[in-house]
Motif scaffolding. Structure first.
Motif, PDB file in Angstrom:
ATOM      1  N   GLN B  37       0.857  -1.189   0.000  1.00  0.00           N
ATOM      2  CA  GLN B  37       0.000   0.000   0.000  1.00  0.00           C
ATOM      3  C   GLN B  37       0.885   1.228   0.000  1.00  0.00           C
ATOM      4  N   GLY B  40      -1.366   7.090  -0.529  1.00  0.00           N
ATOM      5  CA  GLY B  40      -2.420   7.587  -1.399  1.00  0.00           C
ATOM      6  C   GLY B  40      -2.859   6.626  -2.477  1.00  0.00           C
ATOM      7  N   GLN B  41      -2.380   5.413  -2.413  1.00  0.00           N
ATOM      8  CA  GLN B  41      -2.718   4.421  -3.431  1.00  0.00           C
ATOM      9  C   GLN B  41      -3.505   3.275  -2.819  1.00  0.00           C
ATOM     10  N   GLY B  42      -4.106   2.522  -3.670  1.00  0.00           N
ATOM     11  CA  GLY B  42      -4.780   1.305  -3.219  1.00  0.00           C
ATOM     12  C   GLY B  42      -3.776   0.218  -2.933  1.00  0.00           C
ATOM     13  N   LEU B  43      -4.285  -0.924  -2.549  1.00  0.00           N
ATOM     14  CA  LEU B  43      -3.422  -2.059  -2.263  1.00  0.00           C
ATOM     15  C   LEU B  43      -3.052  -2.769  -3.564  1.00  0.00           C
TER      16      LEU B  43
END
Lengths: 113, 115
Positions: B37, B40-43
């Motif tokens: 992760q 500011g990003q998704g997994l």
């Protein structure tokens, strides 16, 4: 290429209001669509999930709406509470790799008291 | 019993150093996953172990990343010659099996900072 697109990036809702988060996917082979809730400093936890054979699933104040033809699904949080303030991730997976997820980028929800 | 346990909780390392991140899955869970992760990003899926089967390494971003799972339980994710772009929270999850209808439980992650 991001396989699951999520919006909005952030959301502010008043207590008692409805929170709506949207996701769209490209791969029609996806057949499992969960939503995960993550509080700061914690790992994500499964909130609710749906399969494409139904158009809606409701668990308490949380509802998933699923539109297979549009390849979209959304999370609705009714009567939003300050305790719902968290980051929400939509995800998708397919076939036997049940928990190999393609995640959206997340929505940070802030419910104002 | 206890949930998925990850150690360390936080790791600061210098660029170019190797790091090892550990995951203890829930007892009895045969499937284990690593995700990353970024801020500011998704997994992002990294790797998946299921029992004695060959792992699915399709998400590993480069050959600097590797993972092993010893005895079907504890897993170690190793990042060699760390770079600043490796800074992220590394999450481990486990499930009873990799097949249908088995929920994945996540640990709280290891926050890696490369300086």
């Amino acid at each position: 290429q991001q396989q699951v697109k999520q919006s909005p990036q952030s959301l502010i809702v008043q207590k008692g209001g409805i929170s709506i988060i949207n996701c769209a996917y490209e791969n029609t082979a996806f057949d499992y669509f969960p939503w995960y809730q993550q509080f700061p400093g914690k790992g994500p936890a499964l909130l609710i999930a749906i399969r494409p054979d139904v158009s809606e699933k409701k668990e308490g104040r949380f509802t998933i709406s699923f539109n297979k033809s549009a390849k979209q699904f959304s999370l609705h949080i009714m009567d939003s509470q300050p305790g719902d303030s968290a980051t929400y991730f939509c995800a998708a997976s397919r076939g036997h790799n049940f928990n190999k997820f393609y995640f959206g980028s997340g929505t940070k929800l802030n419910v104002k008291p | 019993g206890a949930g998925v346990s990850q150690s360390p909780s936080n790791k600061v390392t210098e660029k170019g150093k190797d790091v090892e991140l550990r995951c203890d899955p829930i007892s009895g869970h045969t499937a284990l996953y690593w995700y990353r992760q970024s801020l500011g990003q998704g997994l992002e899926f990294l790797i998946y172990f299921q029992g004695n089967s060959a792992p699915d390494k399709s998400g590993l971003p480069s050959d600097r990343f590797s993972a092993e799972r010893t005895g079907g339980s504890v897993s170690t994710l190793t990042i060699q010659r760390t770079q600043q772009e490796d800074s992220a929270v590394y999450l481990c999850a486990s499930s009873l099996e990799g097949g249908r209808s088995t929920e994945a439980f996540f640990g709280q992650g290891t926050r890696l900072t490369v300086v």
